[in-house]
Scaffold this motif. Structure first.
Motif, PDB file in Angstrom:
ATOM      1  N   GLU A 170       1.171  -1.235  -0.122  1.00 16.29           N
ATOM      2  CA  GLU A 170      -0.350  -0.169   0.070  1.00 16.29           C
ATOM      3  C   GLU A 170       1.095   1.464   0.090  1.00 16.29           C
ATOM      4  O   GLU A 170       0.643   2.146  -0.576  1.00 16.29           O
ATOM      5  CB  GLU A 170      -1.002   0.377   1.662  1.00 16.29           C
ATOM      6  CG  GLU A 170      -2.190  -1.069   1.175  1.00 16.29           C
ATOM      7  CD  GLU A 170      -2.871  -0.166   0.343  1.00 16.29           C
ATOM      8  OE1 GLU A 170      -2.836   0.570  -0.370  1.00 16.29           O
ATOM      9  OE2 GLU A 170      -4.253  -0.888   0.330  1.00 16.29           O
ATOM     10  N   TYR A 171       2.184   0.911   0.594  1.00 16.91           N
ATOM     11  CA  TYR A 171       2.739   2.396   1.144  1.00 16.91           C
ATOM     12  C   TYR A 171       3.698   3.015  -0.480  1.00 16.91           C
ATOM     13  O   TYR A 171       2.968   3.874  -0.965  1.00 16.91           O
ATOM     14  CB  TYR A 171       3.692   2.160   1.750  1.00 16.91           C
ATOM     15  CG  TYR A 171       4.424   3.447   2.411  1.00 16.91           C
ATOM     16  CD1 TYR A 171       4.753   4.741   3.195  1.00 16.91           C
ATOM     17  CD2 TYR A 171       5.926   3.349   2.143  1.00 16.91           C
ATOM     18  CE1 TYR A 171       5.135   5.165   3.981  1.00 16.91           C
ATOM     19  CE2 TYR A 171       6.687   4.198   1.897  1.00 16.91           C
ATOM     20  CZ  TYR A 171       6.443   5.369   2.713  1.00 16.91           C
ATOM     21  OH  TYR A 171       7.407   6.757   3.335  1.00 16.91           O
ATOM     22  N   SER A 186      -2.933  -5.859  -7.031  1.00 13.40           N
ATOM     23  CA  SER A 186      -4.489  -6.173  -8.210  1.00 13.40           C
ATOM     24  C   SER A 186      -5.897  -4.987  -7.691  1.00 13.40           C
ATOM     25  O   SER A 186      -6.491  -4.726  -9.357  1.00 13.40           O
ATOM     26  CB  SER A 186      -6.276  -7.248  -8.112  1.00 13.40           C
ATOM     27  OG  SER A 186      -5.828  -7.553  -6.930  1.00 13.40           O
ATOM     28  N   ARG A 187      -5.443  -4.513  -6.851  1.00 15.53           N
ATOM     29  CA  ARG A 187      -6.117  -3.241  -6.844  1.00 15.53           C
ATOM     30  C   ARG A 187      -5.302  -1.936  -7.589  1.00 15.53           C
ATOM     31  O   ARG A 187      -6.396  -1.288  -7.924  1.00 15.53           O
ATOM     32  CB  ARG A 187      -6.282  -3.116  -5.513  1.00 15.53           C
ATOM     33  CG  ARG A 187      -7.085  -3.493  -4.257  1.00 15.53           C
ATOM     34  CD  ARG A 187      -8.027  -3.402  -3.381  1.00 15.53           C
ATOM     35  NE  ARG A 187      -7.387  -2.273  -2.572  1.00 15.53           N
ATOM     36  CZ  ARG A 187      -6.772  -1.917  -1.431  1.00 15.53           C
ATOM     37  NH1 ARG A 187      -5.952  -3.334  -1.100  1.00 15.53           N
ATOM     38  NH2 ARG A 187      -6.232  -1.295  -0.818  1.00 15.53           N
ATOM     39  N   TYR A 188      -4.235  -2.007  -6.816  1.00 18.37           N
ATOM     40  CA  TYR A 188      -4.014  -0.534  -8.450  1.00 18.37           C
ATOM     41  C   TYR A 188      -3.740  -1.035 -10.227  1.00 18.37           C
ATOM     42  O   TYR A 188      -3.504  -0.191 -10.182  1.00 18.37           O
ATOM     43  CB  TYR A 188      -2.862  -0.676  -7.099  1.00 18.37           C
ATOM     44  CG  TYR A 188      -2.470   0.378  -5.608  1.00 18.37           C
ATOM     45  CD1 TYR A 188      -2.527   1.927  -6.143  1.00 18.37           C
ATOM     46  CD2 TYR A 188      -2.655  -0.299  -4.613  1.00 18.37           C
ATOM     47  CE1 TYR A 188      -2.141   2.479  -4.823  1.00 18.37           C
ATOM     48  CE2 TYR A 188      -2.930   0.464  -3.892  1.00 18.37           C
ATOM     49  CZ  TYR A 188      -1.995   1.925  -3.178  1.00 18.37           C
ATOM     50  OH  TYR A 188      -2.983   1.664  -2.453  1.00 18.37           O
ATOM     51  N   MET A 189      -3.296  -2.113 -10.309  1.00 21.60           N
ATOM     52  CA  MET A 189      -3.666  -2.678 -10.977  1.00 21.60           C
ATOM     53  C   MET A 189      -4.449  -3.240 -11.583  1.00 21.60           C
ATOM     54  O   MET A 189      -4.553  -4.687 -12.232  1.00 21.60           O
ATOM     55  CB  MET A 189      -1.592  -3.378 -11.976  1.00 21.60           C
ATOM     56  CG  MET A 189      -0.957  -1.557 -11.315  1.00 21.60           C
ATOM     57  SD  MET A 189       0.650  -2.800 -11.125  1.00 21.60           S
ATOM     58  CE  MET A 189       1.222  -2.707  -9.640  1.00 21.60           C
ATOM     59  N   PRO A 190      -5.809  -2.980 -12.106  1.00 16.62           N
ATOM     60  CA  PRO A 190      -6.517  -3.739 -12.734  1.00 16.62           C
ATOM     61  C   PRO A 190      -6.589  -5.083 -13.831  1.00 16.62           C
ATOM     62  O   PRO A 190      -6.940  -6.203 -13.741  1.00 16.62           O
ATOM     63  CB  PRO A 190      -8.046  -3.135 -11.982  1.00 16.62           C
ATOM     64  CG  PRO A 190      -7.728  -1.688 -12.534  1.00 16.62           C
ATOM     65  CD  PRO A 190      -5.991  -1.410 -12.114  1.00 16.62           C
ATOM     66  N   MET A 250       4.184   6.037  -5.582  1.00 13.84           N
ATOM     67  CA  MET A 250       3.630   5.928  -7.155  1.00 13.84           C
ATOM     68  C   MET A 250       3.652   6.482  -7.701  1.00 13.84           C
ATOM     69  O   MET A 250       3.398   7.427  -8.365  1.00 13.84           O
ATOM     70  CB  MET A 250       4.191   3.878  -7.571  1.00 13.84           C
ATOM     71  CG  MET A 250       5.677   3.729  -7.249  1.00 13.84           C
ATOM     72  SD  MET A 250       5.747   1.568  -7.625  1.00 13.84           S
ATOM     73  CE  MET A 250       6.428   2.365  -8.963  1.00 13.84           C
ATOM     74  N   ASN A 251       2.197   6.362  -7.393  1.00 16.61           N
ATOM     75  CA  ASN A 251       0.628   7.160  -8.090  1.00 16.61           C
ATOM     76  C   ASN A 251       1.033   8.800  -7.796  1.00 16.61           C
ATOM     77  O   ASN A 251       0.675   9.201  -8.779  1.00 16.61           O
ATOM     78  CB  ASN A 251      -0.909   6.170  -7.631  1.00 16.61           C
ATOM     79  CG  ASN A 251      -1.425   5.422  -8.000  1.00 16.61           C
ATOM     80  OD1 ASN A 251      -1.007   5.640  -9.568  1.00 16.61           O
ATOM     81  ND2 ASN A 251      -2.089   4.860  -7.606  1.00 16.61           N
ATOM     82  N   SER A 282      -1.597   6.608 -13.557  1.00 14.63           N
ATOM     83  CA  SER A 282      -1.177   6.199 -13.219  1.00 14.63           C
ATOM     84  C   SER A 282      -0.635   4.557 -12.744  1.00 14.63           C
ATOM     85  O   SER A 282      -0.137   4.011 -14.537  1.00 14.63           O
ATOM     86  CB  SER A 282      -1.881   6.019 -12.011  1.00 14.63           C
ATOM     87  OG  SER A 282      -3.064   5.653 -13.043  1.00 14.63           O
ATOM     88  N   LEU A 283      -0.198   4.351 -11.833  1.00  8.08           N
ATOM     89  CA  LEU A 283      -0.269   2.356 -12.359  1.00  8.08           C
ATOM     90  C   LEU A 283      -0.904   1.887 -12.972  1.00  8.08           C
ATOM     91  O   LEU A 283      -0.988   0.243 -12.850  1.00  8.08           O
ATOM     92  CB  LEU A 283      -0.153   1.436 -10.798  1.00  8.08           C
ATOM     93  CG  LEU A 283       1.027   1.784  -9.577  1.00  8.08           C
ATOM     94  CD1 LEU A 283       1.013   1.690  -7.985  1.00  8.08           C
ATOM     95  CD2 LEU A 283       2.610   1.684 -10.466  1.00  8.08           C
TER      96      LEU A 283
END
Length: 425
Positions: A205-206, A246-250, A211-212, A221-222
């Motif tokens: 998460e951090y 998977s949440r940040y890069m669907p 990165m975003n 964005s990611l």
């Protein structure tokens, strides 16, 4: 329609049958550079090793960076144009000595960099590191833009590297841990509460939130990540990291997920090594299932894309010698001394990748870079190279080759993973 990208190859490496560099459009990708001379002799080993002379890492790091400088000059670039480097250290304790030399070559606006520990497993015995890098060609009209975190701490003093560097439609990101760049890890389970939370999830998460923030400055964005490597000292943390991933890069990037001997921040459980697209009308992220008989999300519930297209660029996930992502191809187990398992697996894998590349409008002649991972590097490097020479009898027709010794692949049996990047024919 995006303009066709042409390739040009330059020279060959000492004792390694690959080009020194390959130019793909505006970008120049190098093969792994070792601290070895043109005869393949590792530098610094015959020097007196005492405290009044430069350290072995200083000698070898300087040799590698001088070699990179020459390779880029031959290919039409300079050290001012370097966008990113991947550094593989035998021992993370050498990082500070490496960084002192690195800072001499990149005193301001340094490139992005991913640095991991691989152990004493490099094919040139006595080498303490290898480096591969990508630079912007000097005659390019693209702008090199250094990106950093608008809210967080500056990584330059601790790391000597920028968070990311953009050139054209590509952002090349540093593989930083969940470090605050001042004291060490920024997040983790509270002391005395070992059963509450997951260090891997907290760190992911951090890292991804930071990165975003960096990527937002150039309108991406990611979610636009197209190429990646996930490095972990313990692959048992993979599931937790992959869930956050998977949440940040669907629509996930192509990926190799590899075990590493270590990272340069104690307690860090992973680093992501990412290339992110800045989309425009001609460069849109498009997943392809052509040339494979399985999909990673459906078969193993893991989050990566087997192939992504973005304009003329073609990215491929790291593949192993598995026809179905469940089993693996291998030599006869009852005849271990009659066959070379690494050669059997490498031939099978190269045939698999050839079909996948050709199904996606490209081929090995249009492959500019490949990252190769061996989990038994000292035992298997010669056998791998025998097959590589079969596939590319003329070394200058090979892609640039980055070699990364590893400690594990995501399931037992495979010995090698290959991660190619290409352009459309």
């Amino acid at each position: 329609m995006a303009s066709k990208i042409s390739l040009k190859r330059f020279g060959t490496m000492p004792l390694v049958p690959v080009p020194r560099a390959v130019r793909a459009g505006d970008y120049i990708f190098t093969s792994s550079v070792y601290p070895a001379d043109e005869a393949g002799r590792v530098v610094g080993l015959d020097a007196a090793q005492d405290e009044v002379r430069p350290s072995l890492m200083e000698i070898q790091a300087r040799h590698c960076l001088e070699t990179l400088k020459k390779v880029f000059a031959e290919a039409g670039a300079s050290m001012d144009g370097v966008l990113k480097a991947d550094v593989h250290l035998v021992d993370s304790a050498d990082f500070y000595e490496f960084k002192l030399v690195w800072n001499e070559y990149f005193p301001s606006n340094p490139p992005a960099r991913t640095t991991v520990e691989v152990g004493d497993t490099l094919p040139f015995h006595g080498a303490r590191l290898n480096i591969d890098a990508v630079a912007l060609a000097s005659d390019s009209s693209l702008k090199r833009e250094v990106l950093n975190d608008p809210e967080g701490a500056d990584p330059i003093e601790a790391e000597g590297a920028s968070h990311a560097v953009r050139a054209g439609n590509l952002v090349l990101c540093s593989g930083f841990t969940a470090s605050d760049f001042k004291n060490g890890l920024a997040v983790g389970k509270r002391p005395g509460f070992p059963n509450y939370g997951s260090d891997a999830e907290m760190q992911a998460e951090y890292v991804f939130t930071r990165m975003n923030r960096v990527l937002k400055q150039v309108g991406t964005s990611l979610e636009e990540a197209i190429e990646s490597q996930l490095y972990e000292p313990d692959l048992l943390t993979f599931h937790d990291v992959d869930g956050i991933w998977s949440r940040y890069m669907p629509l996930p990037p192509c990926r190799s997920s590899m075990g590493m001997k270590g990272l340069i921040v104690p307690g860090a459980v992973f680093v992501p090594n990412l290339t992110v697209l800045v989309p425009d009308e001609e460069h849109q992220k498009q997943e392809s299932f052509e040339g494979i008989g399985w999909h990673p999300v459906k078969v193993r519930k893991v989050n990566f894309s087997p192939t992504l297209k973005a304009g003329q660029w073609r990215y491929f996930a790291g593949q192993v010698a598995s026809p179905d992502f469940m089993s693996h191809h291998h030599s006869p187990p009852g005849l271990p001394h009659h066959y070379s398992n690494i050669e059997v697996q490498t031939r099978f894998l190269m045939d698999m990748l050839t079909r996948q590349l050709e199904a996606n409008d490209t081929d090995w002649a249009h492959c500019h870079h490949a990252r190769v991972y061996l989990i038994e590097p000292r035992r298997d490097y010669r056998g791998f190279m025998r097959v590589w020479r079969e596939c590319f009898p003329d070394p200058v027709k090979s892609p640039a080759l980055a070699f990364v010794p590893s400690t594990g692949i995501m399931f037992d049996g495979p010995l090698i993973e290959i991660d190619p990047s290409c352009v459309a024919k």
